[in-house]
Design a protein around this motif. Structure first.
Motif, PDB file in Angstrom:
ATOM      1  N   VAL A  68       0.836  -1.198   0.000  1.00  0.00           N
ATOM      2  CA  VAL A  68       0.000   0.000   0.000  1.00  0.00           C
ATOM      3  C   VAL A  68       0.871   1.249   0.000  1.00  0.00           C
ATOM      4  O   VAL A  68       1.987   1.245   0.529  1.00  0.00           O
ATOM      5  CB  VAL A  68      -0.942   0.017   1.223  1.00  0.00           C
ATOM      6  CG1 VAL A  68      -1.885  -1.170   1.171  1.00  0.00           C
ATOM      7  CG2 VAL A  68      -0.150   0.022   2.517  1.00  0.00           C
ATOM      8  N   PRO A  69       0.404   2.360  -0.582  1.00  0.00           N
ATOM      9  CA  PRO A  69       1.219   3.578  -0.642  1.00  0.00           C
ATOM     10  C   PRO A  69       1.389   4.275   0.702  1.00  0.00           C
ATOM     11  O   PRO A  69       2.376   4.961   0.918  1.00  0.00           O
ATOM     12  CB  PRO A  69       0.463   4.463  -1.637  1.00  0.00           C
ATOM     13  CG  PRO A  69      -0.936   3.952  -1.616  1.00  0.00           C
ATOM     14  CD  PRO A  69      -0.842   2.488  -1.376  1.00  0.00           C
ATOM     15  N   SER A  70       0.430   4.136   1.585  1.00  0.00           N
ATOM     16  CA  SER A  70       0.518   4.761   2.910  1.00  0.00           C
ATOM     17  C   SER A  70       0.278   3.684   3.960  1.00  0.00           C
ATOM     18  O   SER A  70      -0.856   3.418   4.348  1.00  0.00           O
ATOM     19  CB  SER A  70      -0.500   5.898   3.051  1.00  0.00           C
ATOM     20  OG  SER A  70      -0.218   6.940   2.138  1.00  0.00           O
ATOM     21  N   ALA A  71       1.352   3.059   4.405  1.00  0.00           N
ATOM     22  CA  ALA A  71       1.244   1.953   5.356  1.00  0.00           C
ATOM     23  C   ALA A  71       0.930   2.470   6.757  1.00  0.00           C
ATOM     24  O   ALA A  71       1.381   3.553   7.152  1.00  0.00           O
ATOM     25  CB  ALA A  71       2.535   1.153   5.365  1.00  0.00           C
ATOM     26  N   PRO A  72       0.159   1.721   7.557  1.00  0.00           N
ATOM     27  CA  PRO A  72      -0.152   2.130   8.931  1.00  0.00           C
ATOM     28  C   PRO A  72       1.076   2.012   9.828  1.00  0.00           C
ATOM     29  O   PRO A  72       2.010   1.266   9.523  1.00  0.00           O
ATOM     30  CB  PRO A  72      -1.244   1.123   9.342  1.00  0.00           C
ATOM     31  CG  PRO A  72      -0.980  -0.086   8.503  1.00  0.00           C
ATOM     32  CD  PRO A  72      -0.483   0.443   7.193  1.00  0.00           C
ATOM     33  N   PRO A  73       1.090   2.720  10.950  1.00  0.00           N
ATOM     34  CA  PRO A  73       2.253   2.700  11.853  1.00  0.00           C
ATOM     35  C   PRO A  73       2.658   1.301  12.311  1.00  0.00           C
ATOM     36  O   PRO A  73       3.851   1.026  12.481  1.00  0.00           O
ATOM     37  CB  PRO A  73       1.792   3.556  13.031  1.00  0.00           C
ATOM     38  CG  PRO A  73       0.786   4.495  12.440  1.00  0.00           C
ATOM     39  CD  PRO A  73       0.067   3.692  11.388  1.00  0.00           C
ATOM     40  N   GLN A  74       1.670   0.404  12.509  1.00  0.00           N
ATOM     41  CA  GLN A  74       2.014  -0.936  12.988  1.00  0.00           C
ATOM     42  C   GLN A  74       2.863  -1.715  11.991  1.00  0.00           C
ATOM     43  O   GLN A  74       3.605  -2.621  12.375  1.00  0.00           O
ATOM     44  CB  GLN A  74       0.762  -1.745  13.352  1.00  0.00           C
ATOM     45  CG  GLN A  74      -0.266  -1.886  12.257  1.00  0.00           C
ATOM     46  CD  GLN A  74      -1.342  -0.820  12.322  1.00  0.00           C
ATOM     47  OE1 GLN A  74      -1.073   0.304  12.778  1.00  0.00           O
ATOM     48  NE2 GLN A  74      -2.548  -1.161  11.899  1.00  0.00           N
ATOM     49  N   ALA A  75       2.776  -1.351  10.693  1.00  0.00           N
ATOM     50  CA  ALA A  75       3.571  -2.048   9.684  1.00  0.00           C
ATOM     51  C   ALA A  75       5.064  -1.777   9.878  1.00  0.00           C
ATOM     52  O   ALA A  75       5.901  -2.590   9.474  1.00  0.00           O
ATOM     53  CB  ALA A  75       3.137  -1.613   8.285  1.00  0.00           C
ATOM     54  N   TYR A  76       5.371  -0.652  10.515  1.00  0.00           N
ATOM     55  CA  TYR A  76       6.770  -0.302  10.733  1.00  0.00           C
ATOM     56  C   TYR A  76       7.410  -1.146  11.834  1.00  0.00           C
ATOM     57  O   TYR A  76       8.615  -1.051  12.068  1.00  0.00           O
ATOM     58  CB  TYR A  76       6.899   1.178  11.088  1.00  0.00           C
ATOM     59  CG  TYR A  76       6.685   2.106   9.911  1.00  0.00           C
ATOM     60  CD1 TYR A  76       7.759   2.715   9.273  1.00  0.00           C
ATOM     61  CD2 TYR A  76       5.404   2.387   9.432  1.00  0.00           C
ATOM     62  CE1 TYR A  76       7.577   3.569   8.199  1.00  0.00           C
ATOM     63  CE2 TYR A  76       5.206   3.239   8.345  1.00  0.00           C
ATOM     64  CZ  TYR A  76       6.293   3.819   7.739  1.00  0.00           C
ATOM     65  OH  TYR A  76       6.106   4.658   6.672  1.00  0.00           O
ATOM     66  N   ARG A  77       6.606  -1.952  12.514  1.00  0.00           N
ATOM     67  CA  ARG A  77       7.130  -2.827  13.569  1.00  0.00           C
ATOM     68  C   ARG A  77       7.574  -4.178  13.026  1.00  0.00           C
ATOM     69  O   ARG A  77       7.898  -5.082  13.786  1.00  0.00           O
ATOM     70  CB  ARG A  77       6.064  -3.029  14.653  1.00  0.00           C
ATOM     71  CG  ARG A  77       5.625  -1.738  15.323  1.00  0.00           C
ATOM     72  CD  ARG A  77       4.426  -1.970  16.224  1.00  0.00           C
ATOM     73  NE  ARG A  77       3.857  -0.707  16.692  1.00  0.00           N
ATOM     74  CZ  ARG A  77       2.622  -0.578  17.172  1.00  0.00           C
ATOM     75  NH1 ARG A  77       1.828  -1.656  17.226  1.00  0.00           N
ATOM     76  NH2 ARG A  77       2.186   0.595  17.569  1.00  0.00           N
ATOM     77  N   HIS A  78       7.587  -4.334  11.715  1.00  0.00           N
ATOM     78  CA  HIS A  78       8.016  -5.595  11.106  1.00  0.00           C
ATOM     79  C   HIS A  78       9.424  -5.945  11.602  1.00  0.00           C
ATOM     80  O   HIS A  78      10.302  -5.074  11.673  1.00  0.00           O
ATOM     81  CB  HIS A  78       8.008  -5.449   9.581  1.00  0.00           C
ATOM     82  CG  HIS A  78       8.161  -6.741   8.847  1.00  0.00           C
ATOM     83  ND1 HIS A  78       9.379  -7.388   8.721  1.00  0.00           N
ATOM     84  CD2 HIS A  78       7.245  -7.530   8.202  1.00  0.00           C
ATOM     85  CE1 HIS A  78       9.225  -8.487   8.025  1.00  0.00           C
ATOM     86  NE2 HIS A  78       7.942  -8.604   7.695  1.00  0.00           N
TER      87      HIS A  78
END
Length: 291
Positions: A68-78
């Protein structure tokens, strides 16, 4: 022209095989003031840590951010991403500016600790504006207990533009975050640093890269020239091309673009070269390399 005011893809990978006979390995204490007392300027030049796209593959963005072009903040916890990776409204720009991995971040901190153990310190820090370089610089400084040293973002540290043909797709949009955006994300970026230039020629080849790095080298040397009783150590974090080009320029070696590409292809992640300038003759020496 690419505008770096607000914010490419790289030619990195493979192992580095040293051919130059003057290369040395570090010994404990080789960078201490006690063993090297005649320099007034030292450059510690590194390639960034491992890239997430090189580890997870070309579809890394879909794996990590779901495409997705604008990922949610939780995606940054990968777990593959470094801690505190800045959240961007247009996450898709990370496709053109891939970060390092979390393991790469840990290895960068270990590199900083290693540098400290051999007697190195840092007074100033310059980084390419690419996220992989900034994240690496930040972790190295943390490992050296030098997080108080602000990072100076310098576009002229970016690798050759003809290695980044994908940037043409962005037209005038820069994939890189601005200094202010990095600061808002908690990174110690120097707000007073004046860049040599905010623009790079998108049609630049390796010879053009050599010339702009020559200008950068001269600017750094002039800016940090000290009296003989003073010395400065400068950390420079760039790309696979950085250790090669700075060494070539400092030692006044002939530049061959084909050989330069061949050598850069073999520079490993976090490869480090240390250059020192004699305080009396102002002659540069390759003091050591750290794999």
């Amino acid at each position: 022209m690419l505008d770096f005011n607000s914010a490419p893809h790289s030619k990195d990978e493979k192992r580095y095989h040293r051919k130059r006979r003057f290369f040395k390995r570090y010994d404990r204490g080789v960078l201490s003031h006690r063993t090297q007392s005649n320099y007034d300027l030292r450059l510690i030049i590194l390639r960034h840590a491992e890239r997430v796209d090189q580890i997870l593959g070309q579809d890394w963005y879909e794996k990590v951010f779901g495409g997705v072009p604008s990922a949610p903040p939780q995606a940054y916890r990968h777990p593959a991403l470094p801690q505190k990776l800045p959240i961007r409204s247009n996450t898709l720009l990370y496709v053109f500016d891939p970060p390092i991995t979390r393991l790469g971040e840990q290895q960068s901190m270990a590199k900083g600790q290693q540098l400290s153990q051999v007697g190195a310190t840092v007074d100033y820090c310059y980084s390419s504006p690419a996220s992989r370089s900034i994240l690496t610089a930040n972790a190295i400084l943390k490992g050296m207990n030098r997080s108080n040293v602000p990072i100076r973002l310098e576009p002229y540290l970016f690798e050759p533009m003809n290695w980044n043909t994908g940037l043409v797709l962005l037209d005038r949009v820069s994939p890189f975050m601005s200094s202010g955006e990095w600061r808002k994300s908690g990174y110690n970026i120097d707000p007073r640093y004046h860049r040599i230039n905010n623009y790079l020629n998108t049609s630049e080849n390796e010879n053009g890269y050599y010339m702009r790095t020559r200008n950068l080298f001269d600017a750094i040397e002039h800016r940090h020239s000290q009296t003989r009783k003073q010395r400065s150590t400068i950390l420079i974090v760039g790309h696979a091309s950085s250790t090669e080009i700075f060494t070539t320029i400092a030692l006044r070696l002939p530049f061959d673009s084909n050989e330069f590409v061949h050598q850069s292809d073999r520079v490993p992640y976090l490869h480090t070269a240390v250059l020192e300038r004699d305080a009396y003759t102002h002659t540069w020496y390759l003091r050591s390399v750290l794999m």
